[in-house]
Design an enzyme around this catalytic site. Structure first.
Site, PDB file in Angstrom:
ATOM      1  CG  HIS A 160       0.709   7.396   7.005  1.00  0.00           C
ATOM      2  ND1 HIS A 160       2.059   7.160   6.897  1.00  0.00           N
ATOM      3  CD2 HIS A 160       0.234   6.464   7.854  1.00  0.00           C
ATOM      4  CE1 HIS A 160       2.390   6.113   7.649  1.00  0.00           C
ATOM      5  NE2 HIS A 160       1.299   5.666   8.235  1.00  0.00           N
TER       6      HIS A 160
ATOM      7  CG  HIS B 148       8.608  -2.869   8.743  1.00  0.00           C
ATOM      8  ND1 HIS B 148       7.387  -2.988   8.134  1.00  0.00           N
ATOM      9  CD2 HIS B 148       9.104  -1.667   8.313  1.00  0.00           C
ATOM     10  CE1 HIS B 148       7.154  -1.930   7.360  1.00  0.00           C
ATOM     11  NE2 HIS B 148       8.182  -1.112   7.461  1.00  0.00           N
TER      12      HIS B 148
ATOM     13  N   GLY C  37       0.814  -1.219   0.000  1.00  0.00           N
ATOM     14  CA  GLY C  37       0.000   0.000   0.000  1.00  0.00           C
ATOM     15  C   GLY C  37       0.840   1.258   0.000  1.00  0.00           C
TER      16      GLY C  37
ATOM     17  CD  GLU D 187       0.502   3.226  10.710  1.00  0.00           C
ATOM     18  OE1 GLU D 187       1.437   3.683  10.042  1.00  0.00           O
ATOM     19  OE2 GLU D 187       0.504   2.065  11.166  1.00  0.00           O
TER      20      GLU D 187
ATOM     21  CB  CYS E 170       7.545  10.698   6.171  1.00  0.00           C
ATOM     22  SG  CYS E 170       6.235  10.506   4.985  1.00  0.00           S
TER      23      CYS E 170
ATOM     24  CB  SER F 104       7.617   0.706   0.446  1.00  0.00           C
ATOM     25  OG  SER F 104       7.718  -0.624   0.881  1.00  0.00           O
TER      26      SER F 104
ATOM     27  CG  ASN G 259       4.609   7.102  10.483  1.00  0.00           C
ATOM     28  OD1 ASN G 259       5.462   7.112   9.606  1.00  0.00           O
ATOM     29  ND2 ASN G 259       3.349   7.366  10.248  1.00  0.00           N
TER      30      ASN G 259
HETATM   31  O1  SUG Z   1       5.453   3.064   7.077  1.00  0.00           O
HETATM   32  N1  SUG Z   1       8.059   2.941   4.723  1.00  0.00           N
HETATM   33  C1  SUG Z   1       7.299   3.703   5.695  1.00  0.00           C
HETATM   34  C2  SUG Z   1       7.099   5.111   5.201  1.00  0.00           C
HETATM   35  C3  SUG Z   1       6.448   5.985   6.235  1.00  0.00           C
HETATM   36  C4  SUG Z   1       5.975   7.273   5.674  1.00  0.00           C
HETATM   37  N2  SUG Z   1       5.470   8.100   6.696  1.00  0.00           N
HETATM   38  C5  SUG Z   1       4.518   9.016   6.567  1.00  0.00           C
HETATM   39  N3  SUG Z   1       3.725   9.046   5.547  1.00  0.00           N
HETATM   40  N4  SUG Z   1       4.356   9.854   7.514  1.00  0.00           N
HETATM   41  C6  SUG Z   1       5.942   3.032   5.939  1.00  0.00           C
HETATM   42  O2  SUG Z   1       5.359   2.516   4.980  1.00  0.00           O
HETATM   43  C7  SUG Z   1       9.264   1.000   3.866  1.00  0.00           C
HETATM   44  C8  SUG Z   1      10.385   0.120   4.308  1.00  0.00           C
HETATM   45  C9  SUG Z   1      10.808  -0.842   3.231  1.00  0.00           C
HETATM   46  O3  SUG Z   1      10.007  -1.147   2.337  1.00  0.00           O
HETATM   47  O4  SUG Z   1      11.959  -1.309   3.262  1.00  0.00           O
HETATM   48  C10 SUG Z   1       8.561   1.732   5.008  1.00  0.00           C
HETATM   49  O5  SUG Z   1       8.469   1.222   6.104  1.00  0.00           O
END
Ligand code: SUG
Length: 440
Positions: free
Chosen positions: A247, A135, A22, A172, A364, A26, A108
């Site tokens: 988010h 994670h 989603g 979150e 973020c 990533s 977050n």
């Molecule tokens: O939770 N990415 C984070 C990105 C967070 C973004 N934060 C805000 N929108 N405030 C997440 O999806 C990806 C890690 C990886 O794929 O290796 C990751 O955790």
């Protein structure tokens, strides 16, 4: 009162594992070779820019990764090297999960309510349980520990326990929270994507997970000691989540009386704006992006809304935007309106591609905390940034971080050692004391 930014420092195991379904970036960059050093320096460069603008800046430390205690809790035993080797077996996914540098996205880390708004006149912080993604759920205990060291003065601050884990109260943090203020009023908008029980109106997203529940948002508002009249829970648009807006801060950003809002950030945006105007009056300024002018796919790919809208030391407003949004024509045109309409004095496009490739833009990477002078003077540890401390952190990164990191490198026992010695040095530098599991 001044709005502080507490940025997450990118950790030495920064990598691309495609851990977040989603989160389009990533998923797209899974397996790409990372440069933890460049990633951390990009983040520090952003902090430097904010400081130059006169925005109060602080830093939060990376977490201990790979996190051996999590592996041991899952039944992997032996020496550290043996535990690592066991986690790397099979498809190696378990090792990737416990090695994510995801604590860098401090939007977050917690949800925050300033003392001016709370019933007991203290600053309240609720660390996010991040239950939606395994994670990320590993972050909550250390985040709580760190916040309790920094916001230690209980007469001024209250750092709560995260909400109970599990999908019902999946929280979150500030990424789903927007505080708006005018002369007439204050509103805390709590975005949520699904209901834990009962029916989610419109059935919710169909393609990607909705991370935050309405029940979690309501619990957060209660714990933050916000008077009910200041709270406005609102459903994130299912179409927005299904397009990668996992988010609220992927499709909207607010600061004081300004709100940058994409049509697919929230369900029923017209009703939301009517409600906000009623509570905040004509002073509220909304810079609206219709789907027809800025398609959500472009907004998700370029992250113009994941910018930091800040007031500089001289009172002028600035936007810190990812350089991807300068390359995307309709995102850039939208942002240019902010200058043309006098919302900001300037847009600062920064290269944060290491974070962006994991779906994390400028917004973020920071947790906003509104503090009075007395409150900021009472902060514990040495996490507030001065030019000298920033230079020390840059030298620390240069000294300890690898230039390149592939997924296979995560199994290297030397990486674990390097990471521990880096973090050990960092706790000294930031006056955090013994913080990490390996130090206790
Ligand atoms: O939770 N990415 C984070 C990105 C967070 C973004 N934060 C805000 N929108 N405030 C997440 O999806 C990806 C890690 C990886 O794929 O290796 C990751 O955790």
């Amino acid at each position: 009162m001044a709005e502080w930014n507490f940025d997450g420092l990118t950790g030495p195991t920064h990598h691309y594992a495609g851990l977040s379904p989603g989160n389009v970036a990533s998923e797209r960059h899974r397996g790409q070779v990372a440069s933890p050093r460049a990633a951390a320096l990009q983040g520090l460069g952003k902090m430097r820019r904010l400081m130059e603008l006169g925005v109060p800046q602080a830093v939060l430390p990376p977490h201990e990764r790979p996190h051996l205690p999590s592996l041991r809790a899952l039944g992997l035993c032996g020496t550290d090297a043996e535990v690592l080797a066991r986690a790397a077996q099979g498809d190696g996914h378990l090792l990737r999960l416990v090695s994510s540098a995801s604590a860098m996205w401090t939007a977050n880390a917690a949800t925050v309510a300033p003392s001016s708004d709370t019933l007991d006149g203290r600053v309240h912080l609720l660390p996010a349980n991040l239950s939606a993604m395994f994670h990320r759920s590993l972050e909550a205990p250390l985040t709580t520990r760190v916040l309790r060291r920094v916001f230690a003065d209980e007469a001024r601050y209250c750092v709560h326990e995260p909400l109970p884990p599990g999908s019902h109260f999946a929280d979150e943090g500030a990424a789903n929270h927007t505080r708006l203020v005018t002369e007439q009023g204050t509103v805390h908008v709590f975005g949520w994507g699904r209901r834990a029980w009962g029916t989610t109106p419109g059935a919710g997203p169909q393609r990607y997970p909705a991370r935050q529940t309405e029940e979690a948002s309501l619990a957060a508002a209660r714990l933050l000691a916000l008077p009910e009249a200041l709270v406005l829970p609102w459903q994130q648009a299912a179409r927005g989540i299904d397009a990668g807006g996992f988010h609220t801060d992927v499709l909207a950003v607010g600061h004081r009386r300004w709100l940058l809002l994409h049509e697919l950030a929230f369900e029923a945006p017209d009703a939301l704006l009517t409600e906000l105007r009623q509570r905040l009056g004509a002073e509220l300024e909304v810079v609206w992006a219709a789907e027809s002018a800025l398609p959500v796919a472009e907004a998700v790919a370029a992250y113009p809304f994941n910018s930091q809208l800040v007031s500089g030391g001289d009172g002028t407003r600035h936007l810190i935007a990812p350089s991807e949004s300068q390359q995307a024509p309709r995102a850039a045109a939208y942002l240019q309106r902010l200058v043309d309409e006098g919302v900001v004095a300037a847009i600062h496009y920064l290269d944060l591609n290491a974070s962006m490739n994991n779906g994390g833009g400028p917004a973020c990477l920071r947790l906003r905390v509104e503090l009075s002078d007395a409150e900021s003077a009472a902060l514990g540890a040495d996490v507030t940034l001065t030019p000298a401390r920033l230079a020390q952190l840059e030298a620390w990164v240069e000294r300890h971080y690898r230039e390149r990191l592939s997924l296979a490198d995560l199994a290297d026992p030397l990486l674990l050692e390097e990471t521990r010695s880096a973090l050990d040095a960092l706790t000294g530098l930031l006056g955090l004391g013994s913080l990490y599991d390996f130090q206790r």
